[in-house]
Design a protein around this motif. Structure first.
Motif, PDB file in Angstrom:
ATOM      1  N   PRO A 231       0.832  -1.220   0.000  1.00 57.67           N
ATOM      2  CA  PRO A 231       0.000   0.000   0.000  1.00 57.67           C
ATOM      3  C   PRO A 231       0.859   1.260   0.000  1.00 57.67           C
ATOM      4  O   PRO A 231       1.846   1.376   0.722  1.00 57.67           O
ATOM      5  CB  PRO A 231      -0.804  -0.128   1.297  1.00 57.67           C
ATOM      6  CG  PRO A 231      -0.819  -1.592   1.596  1.00 57.67           C
ATOM      7  CD  PRO A 231       0.498  -2.120   1.106  1.00 57.67           C
ATOM      8  N   THR A 232       0.470   2.212  -0.858  1.00 51.86           N
ATOM      9  CA  THR A 232       1.201   3.482  -0.974  1.00 51.86           C
ATOM     10  C   THR A 232       0.217   4.636  -0.853  1.00 51.86           C
ATOM     11  O   THR A 232      -1.006   4.447  -0.792  1.00 51.86           O
ATOM     12  CB  THR A 232       1.940   3.568  -2.318  1.00 51.86           C
ATOM     13  OG1 THR A 232       0.972   3.458  -3.374  1.00 51.86           O
ATOM     14  CG2 THR A 232       2.954   2.447  -2.452  1.00 51.86           C
ATOM     15  N   ALA A 233       0.751   5.824  -0.810  1.00 48.46           N
ATOM     16  CA  ALA A 233      -0.084   7.027  -0.778  1.00 48.46           C
ATOM     17  C   ALA A 233      -0.607   7.290  -2.183  1.00 48.46           C
ATOM     18  O   ALA A 233      -0.170   8.216  -2.873  1.00 48.46           O
ATOM     19  CB  ALA A 233       0.704   8.204  -0.241  1.00 48.46           C
ATOM     20  N   TYR A 234      -1.549   6.440  -2.652  1.00 48.60           N
ATOM     21  CA  TYR A 234      -1.969   6.471  -4.039  1.00 48.60           C
ATOM     22  C   TYR A 234      -2.742   7.742  -4.394  1.00 48.60           C
ATOM     23  O   TYR A 234      -2.842   8.100  -5.563  1.00 48.60           O
ATOM     24  CB  TYR A 234      -2.812   5.238  -4.366  1.00 48.60           C
ATOM     25  CG  TYR A 234      -4.086   5.108  -3.564  1.00 48.60           C
ATOM     26  CD1 TYR A 234      -5.251   5.733  -3.987  1.00 48.60           C
ATOM     27  CD2 TYR A 234      -4.131   4.363  -2.397  1.00 48.60           C
ATOM     28  CE1 TYR A 234      -6.431   5.613  -3.266  1.00 48.60           C
ATOM     29  CE2 TYR A 234      -5.292   4.233  -1.671  1.00 48.60           C
ATOM     30  CZ  TYR A 234      -6.443   4.849  -2.105  1.00 48.60           C
ATOM     31  OH  TYR A 234      -7.596   4.726  -1.388  1.00 48.60           O
ATOM     32  N   ARG A 235      -3.295   8.409  -3.413  1.00 49.29           N
ATOM     33  CA  ARG A 235      -4.087   9.601  -3.727  1.00 49.29           C
ATOM     34  C   ARG A 235      -3.243  10.710  -4.344  1.00 49.29           C
ATOM     35  O   ARG A 235      -3.772  11.645  -4.936  1.00 49.29           O
ATOM     36  CB  ARG A 235      -4.795  10.105  -2.467  1.00 49.29           C
ATOM     37  CG  ARG A 235      -5.951   9.198  -2.028  1.00 49.29           C
ATOM     38  CD  ARG A 235      -6.676   9.755  -0.821  1.00 49.29           C
ATOM     39  NE  ARG A 235      -7.828   8.933  -0.464  1.00 49.29           N
ATOM     40  CZ  ARG A 235      -7.774   7.847   0.291  1.00 49.29           C
ATOM     41  NH1 ARG A 235      -6.600   7.475   0.770  1.00 49.29           N
ATOM     42  NH2 ARG A 235      -8.850   7.155   0.561  1.00 49.29           N
ATOM     43  N   SER A 236      -1.931  10.621  -4.197  1.00 54.14           N
ATOM     44  CA  SER A 236      -1.064  11.625  -4.801  1.00 54.14           C
ATOM     45  C   SER A 236      -0.750  11.317  -6.258  1.00 54.14           C
ATOM     46  O   SER A 236      -0.162  12.144  -6.954  1.00 54.14           O
ATOM     47  CB  SER A 236       0.251  11.738  -4.008  1.00 54.14           C
ATOM     48  OG  SER A 236       0.960  10.502  -4.043  1.00 54.14           O
ATOM     49  N   ALA A 237      -1.136  10.131  -6.765  1.00 50.50           N
ATOM     50  CA  ALA A 237      -0.899   9.769  -8.157  1.00 50.50           C
ATOM     51  C   ALA A 237      -1.746  10.649  -9.070  1.00 50.50           C
ATOM     52  O   ALA A 237      -2.839  11.097  -8.703  1.00 50.50           O
ATOM     53  CB  ALA A 237      -1.201   8.301  -8.383  1.00 50.50           C
ATOM     54  N   SER A 238      -1.257  10.894 -10.275  1.00 49.50           N
ATOM     55  CA  SER A 238      -1.929  11.839 -11.177  1.00 49.50           C
ATOM     56  C   SER A 238      -3.327  11.375 -11.544  1.00 49.50           C
ATOM     57  O   SER A 238      -4.254  12.194 -11.630  1.00 49.50           O
ATOM     58  CB  SER A 238      -1.085  12.037 -12.442  1.00 49.50           C
ATOM     59  OG  SER A 238      -0.919  10.805 -13.123  1.00 49.50           O
ATOM     60  N   HIS A 239      -3.515  10.066 -11.773  1.00 49.30           N
ATOM     61  CA  HIS A 239      -4.842   9.604 -12.167  1.00 49.30           C
ATOM     62  C   HIS A 239      -5.834   9.666 -11.010  1.00 49.30           C
ATOM     63  O   HIS A 239      -7.053   9.693 -11.243  1.00 49.30           O
ATOM     64  CB  HIS A 239      -4.774   8.184 -12.732  1.00 49.30           C
ATOM     65  CG  HIS A 239      -4.370   7.146 -11.741  1.00 49.30           C
ATOM     66  ND1 HIS A 239      -3.079   7.021 -11.282  1.00 49.30           N
ATOM     67  CD2 HIS A 239      -5.094   6.174 -11.118  1.00 49.30           C
ATOM     68  CE1 HIS A 239      -3.009   6.014 -10.434  1.00 49.30           C
ATOM     69  NE2 HIS A 239      -4.213   5.491 -10.311  1.00 49.30           N
ATOM     70  N   CYS A 240      -5.341   9.717  -9.789  1.00 47.19           N
ATOM     71  CA  CYS A 240      -6.227   9.870  -8.633  1.00 47.19           C
ATOM     72  C   CYS A 240      -6.448  11.347  -8.302  1.00 47.19           C
ATOM     73  O   CYS A 240      -7.535  11.744  -7.885  1.00 47.19           O
ATOM     74  CB  CYS A 240      -5.634   9.159  -7.417  1.00 47.19           C
ATOM     75  SG  CYS A 240      -5.395   7.384  -7.634  1.00 47.19           S
ATOM     76  N   ARG A 241      -5.423  12.134  -8.500  1.00 43.13           N
ATOM     77  CA  ARG A 241      -5.494  13.555  -8.147  1.00 43.13           C
ATOM     78  C   ARG A 241      -6.234  14.365  -9.211  1.00 43.13           C
ATOM     79  O   ARG A 241      -6.962  15.305  -8.893  1.00 43.13           O
ATOM     80  CB  ARG A 241      -4.081  14.106  -7.968  1.00 43.13           C
ATOM     81  CG  ARG A 241      -4.014  15.524  -7.432  1.00 43.13           C
ATOM     82  CD  ARG A 241      -2.572  15.982  -7.244  1.00 43.13           C
ATOM     83  NE  ARG A 241      -1.820  16.008  -8.492  1.00 43.13           N
ATOM     84  CZ  ARG A 241      -0.914  15.111  -8.853  1.00 43.13           C
ATOM     85  NH1 ARG A 241      -0.640  14.083  -8.050  1.00 43.13           N
ATOM     86  NH2 ARG A 241      -0.279  15.212 -10.012  1.00 43.13           N
ATOM     87  N   SER A 242      -6.066  13.980 -10.478  1.00 42.84           N
ATOM     88  CA  SER A 242      -6.698  14.729 -11.573  1.00 42.84           C
ATOM     89  C   SER A 242      -7.420  13.770 -12.508  1.00 42.84           C
ATOM     90  O   SER A 242      -7.016  13.583 -13.671  1.00 42.84           O
ATOM     91  CB  SER A 242      -5.648  15.543 -12.342  1.00 42.84           C
ATOM     92  OG  SER A 242      -4.920  16.403 -11.489  1.00 42.84           O
ATOM     93  N   PRO A 243      -8.486  13.132 -12.046  1.00 45.48           N
ATOM     94  CA  PRO A 243      -9.153  12.125 -12.895  1.00 45.48           C
ATOM     95  C   PRO A 243      -9.827  12.728 -14.128  1.00 45.48           C
ATOM     96  O   PRO A 243     -10.028  12.022 -15.116  1.00 45.48           O
ATOM     97  CB  PRO A 243     -10.177  11.505 -11.950  1.00 45.48           C
ATOM     98  CG  PRO A 243     -10.441  12.563 -10.928  1.00 45.48           C
ATOM     99  CD  PRO A 243      -9.145  13.282 -10.741  1.00 45.48           C
ATOM    100  N   LYS A 244     -10.168  14.023 -14.104  1.00 44.64           N
ATOM    101  CA  LYS A 244     -10.859  14.604 -15.253  1.00 44.64           C
ATOM    102  C   LYS A 244      -9.991  14.620 -16.500  1.00 44.64           C
ATOM    103  O   LYS A 244     -10.515  14.654 -17.626  1.00 44.64           O
ATOM    104  CB  LYS A 244     -11.326  16.023 -14.918  1.00 44.64           C
ATOM    105  CG  LYS A 244     -12.532  16.063 -13.984  1.00 44.64           C
ATOM    106  CD  LYS A 244     -13.071  17.480 -13.842  1.00 44.64           C
ATOM    107  CE  LYS A 244     -14.318  17.495 -12.979  1.00 44.64           C
ATOM    108  NZ  LYS A 244     -14.883  18.863 -12.842  1.00 44.64           N
ATOM    109  N   THR A 245      -8.674  14.601 -16.337  1.00 45.13           N
ATOM    110  CA  THR A 245      -7.793  14.583 -17.511  1.00 45.13           C
ATOM    111  C   THR A 245      -7.887  13.249 -18.257  1.00 45.13           C
ATOM    112  O   THR A 245      -7.363  13.128 -19.367  1.00 45.13           O
ATOM    113  CB  THR A 245      -6.337  14.830 -17.091  1.00 45.13           C
ATOM    114  OG1 THR A 245      -5.933  13.819 -16.154  1.00 45.13           O
ATOM    115  CG2 THR A 245      -6.193  16.196 -16.428  1.00 45.13           C
TER     116      THR A 245
END
Length: 347
Positions: free
Chosen positions: A90-104
């Protein structure tokens, strides 16, 4: 007078034919033919002749060696091959781009497919992959969800169809209720794959004999299928990019019999790197030359892909020094494809 001349001419022709037959008979059956040889004493011509003879012989030997004229090619079949899944740390996945900016990552194909993820969710290990080894083709594989379209339906009350607003399930008058959610899985690229592979060769002219090798075993063996077998070196796995350059998976590009017995382990992204892509690569950049497909999203993470592990086994001219045995050259090939797995659950 004319008759006399004709008779004389005929007799002369007959004598010529008889002499010809007699000469042919003597030269063919009663004669010994001895060859005539001319000896030219010239050292320069002699040296040139020997050089040409040696060059011709060397060329024939080199061509025969490179063509493996005395060897046969046999197609191996898979042996002790499997692919295991290991959950990612488990990692701090919320900082990943697809989690942080899903609209892109949003995508719409003329209303037939709409991708509008709102964020990420971390899936438990039992839902983070699906084993596909029991499919109709008998392939060994693992399915990793990267994008989830989740539709929940139930019988409720005081909700109009499609509104997604339901106030309860205990009312006397029920109506169908539905809520749709779209989200990315948090870190599929960090999930780990453990590969075991091997080969078996049964010659077409000898069905009771086989050569076998596996990454699970210390030695390659050959001999009768039932009986004593002899050891024939070890199996070395060399992981390569498509151009033949080394590719690192799990910290190494070469897995010998000792460190490969527990499996060749690497993250999904490491395997993708060997195929020359990232999970967020544009699918259009992965297509074959000249291939054009319309209606593709901008990321493999949204549409999915097929990853094929290609293994070539050889025991000759493998350019691996100090190795006795068989070398497996393993390459990864990525094919963009709409990968969908449907499942239904009851609440």
């Amino acid at each position: 007078h004319n008759r006399h001349v004709a008779r004389q001419t005929a007799m002369t022709a007959a004598r010529s034919v008889c002499r010809g037959c007699h000469t042919f008979f003597e030269e063919t059956f009663l004669a010994v033919c001895l060859p005539k040889v001319i000896v030219v004493q010239n050292s320069r011509l002699g040296i040139i002749l020997r050089i040409l003879q040696v060059a011709t012989l060397s060329t024939l030997v080199a061509w025969g060696y490179s063509s493996d004229l005395w060897m046969t090619l046999e197609a191996p079949s898979s042996f002790q091959q499997s692919l295991w899944f290991e959950p990612a740390v488990p990692t701090a996945y919320r900082s990943a781009s697809h989690c942080r900016s899903p609209k892109t990552y949003w995508f719409n194909v003329s209303g037939s497919f709409v991708s509008q993820p709102t964020g990420c969710r971390h899936l438990p290990s039992q839902a983070a992959y699906y084993d596909t080894s029991t499919n109709e083709h008998g392939d060994t594989g693992v399915f990793f969800p990267t994008f989830v379209h989740d539709e929940t339906t139930w019988q409720g009350s005081d909700c109009s169809p499609g509104s997604g607003a339901c106030t309860g399930v205990d009312a006397t008058m029920d109506c169908p209720c539905s809520i749709t959610e779209q989200y990315f899985t948090s870190d599929p690229e960090h999930q780990r794959l453990r590969l075991f592979h091997g080969f078996e060769i049964v010659p077409t002219h000898r069905t009771d004999w086989a050569m076998r090798g596996s990454s699970r075993s210390q030695h390659i063996t050959e001999g009768p299928l039932s009986g004593d077998r002899t050891e024939k070196g070890k199996l070395l796995t060399v992981i390569q990019h498509e151009d033949g350059s080394p590719c690192t998976v799990g910290g190494r590009s070469e897995w010998n019999a000792e460190n490969g017995m527990s499996g060749i382990v690497g993250s999904l992204q490491e395997w993708l790197n060997c195929g020359g892509v990232h999970i967020d690569s544009d699918p259009r950049t992965v297509l074959s030359d000249g291939e054009r497909v319309v209606g593709l999203p901008s990321h493999l993470r949204t549409m999915g892909f097929a990853m094929q592990l290609s293994m070539e086994y050889t025991d000759r001219r493998h350019n691996v020094p100090d190795h006795e045995g068989v070398v497996c050259f393993l390459k990864v090939r990525i094919r963009p494809t709409w990968s969908v797995r449907k499942s239904t659950g009851m609440m």
